[in-house]
Design an enzyme around this catalytic site. Structure first.
Site, short mmCIF file in Angstrom:
data_model
loop_
_atom_site.label_atom_id
_atom_site.label_comp_id
_atom_site.label_asym_id
_atom_site.label_seq_id
_atom_site.Cartn_x
_atom_site.Cartn_y
_atom_site.Cartn_z
N ASP A 128 0.82 -1.21 0.00
CA ASP A 128 0.00 0.00 0.00
C ASP A 128 0.86 1.26 0.00
OD1 ASP A 128 -2.34 -1.57 0.17
OD2 ASP A 128 -2.07 -1.77 2.32
N HIS A 141 -5.75 -3.44 5.09
CA HIS A 141 -5.16 -3.79 3.80
C HIS A 141 -6.22 -4.15 2.76
CE1 HIS A 141 -1.96 -4.91 1.11
NE2 HIS A 141 -2.27 -6.19 1.10
#
Length: 300
Positions: free
Chosen positions: A138, A166
């Site tokens: 990310d 996530h």
């Protein structure tokens, strides 16, 4: 498995690379054995106690197992397949290498890390400092997307904290805390956040960071989805967010996760709104993981 195994085989930090899968491992092992590097490579299938053999003596266990999310597949579909896989692998870790550092890549990470924690608790070997949900991807995405706006040639020179979880709305990139500071026009910020949330090298980078810290290197900080109450500085973040599992910058040391850095104190108003949505999503995912282990007959 193949790309990550290739990167790990080439790492000078690894002495021995042990692979396990239900299919294909012998072929991958043969291919990797031709790479000129320090690591000795071995591969195992499920038969003949393959998992036990693969895990014996492991210092670091990386779990990318399961299926990736495919078009048309919901997070529930993904959960139903991968939850059992992670549970069974962690059971093997608890029995064979309970002191290993465990790095979980298998999605949905928001649930699979709590599943791992519950299995380890049941076995009496849970150490929060040694369990990590790998969310580095990310951060890499955020840095790369910002590069397109700022024109910075090397996106890795811009550090952007990404916190929360996530998946989907639980991923909260803190562009307001970018270092060096970046000026993102208001009309670009919304699309950038959305793009960041919907879009193998980062896994290798995270694994190497853990190994460097274990070998004594200081000052290594990586984002990770962890069990906050068991880590220094994490209790305050858990109280503020209302969840026990949350991704924040984590300072590594020889014992694993040594300190959780609280970056919540200086978020922007826009980021606060994103955080509220993230908390709601995380609570559901965490509860789902915990409930899965509680009702699993294999664990009773």
């Amino acid at each position: 498995m193949k790309p990550l195994s290739l990167l790990l085989k080439a790492s000078p930090l690894i002495d021995e690379l042990s692979l396990f899968d239900v299919v294909g491992t012998p072929g991958v092992t043969a291919d990797l054995s031709h790479i000129s590097s320090v690591a000795k490579v071995s591969g195992y299938l499920k038969e003949n106690d393959g998992l036990k053999k693969a895990l014996t003596g492991a210092d670091v266990v990386v779990i990318p197992a399961g299926v990736p999310r495919k078009p048309g597949m919901t997070r529930d579909d993904l959960f139903n397949i991968n939850a059992g896989i992670v549970r069974d692998l962690i059971t093997g870790v608890a029995e064979t290498s309970p002191k290993a550092f465990i790095l979980i890549i298998s999605n949905p990470v928001n649930s699979t890390v709590p599943i791992a924690a519950e299995v380890l608790k049941q076995a009496g070997v849970f150490d929060p400092k040694r369990l990590f949900g790998v969310t580095t991807l990310d951060v890499v995405r955020a840095e790369t997307f910002v590069q397109e706006i700022t024109g910075e040639k090397d996106p890795s020179k811009t550090v952007i904290p990404v916190i929360g979880g996530h998946s989907g709305e639980t991923i909260v990139p803190l562009f307001s805390q970018a270092k060096p500071a970046v000026n993102i026009p208001a009309d670009k910020l919304g699309p950038l956040v959305h793009r960041e949330k919907i879009n193998v090298h980062s896994y290798d980078t995270f694994t190497e960071s853990v190994m460097k810290a274990v070998k004594g290197q200081k000052g290594i900080v990586e984002p990770s989805y962890v069990y906050l109450p068991g880590i220094s500085g994490g209790e305050a973040i858990a109280k503020e967010t209302g969840v026990d599992f949350f991704s924040v910058p984590i300072e590594f040391g020889s014992s694993g996760a040594e300190k959780a850095h609280n970056v919540l104190t200086s978020v922007s108003p826009e980021e606060k709104e994103l955080l509220e949505a993230a908390k709601t999503g995380l609570k559901g995912s965490i509860d789902k993981g915990v409930a899965f282990v509680a009702k699993s007959p294999e664990q009773k």
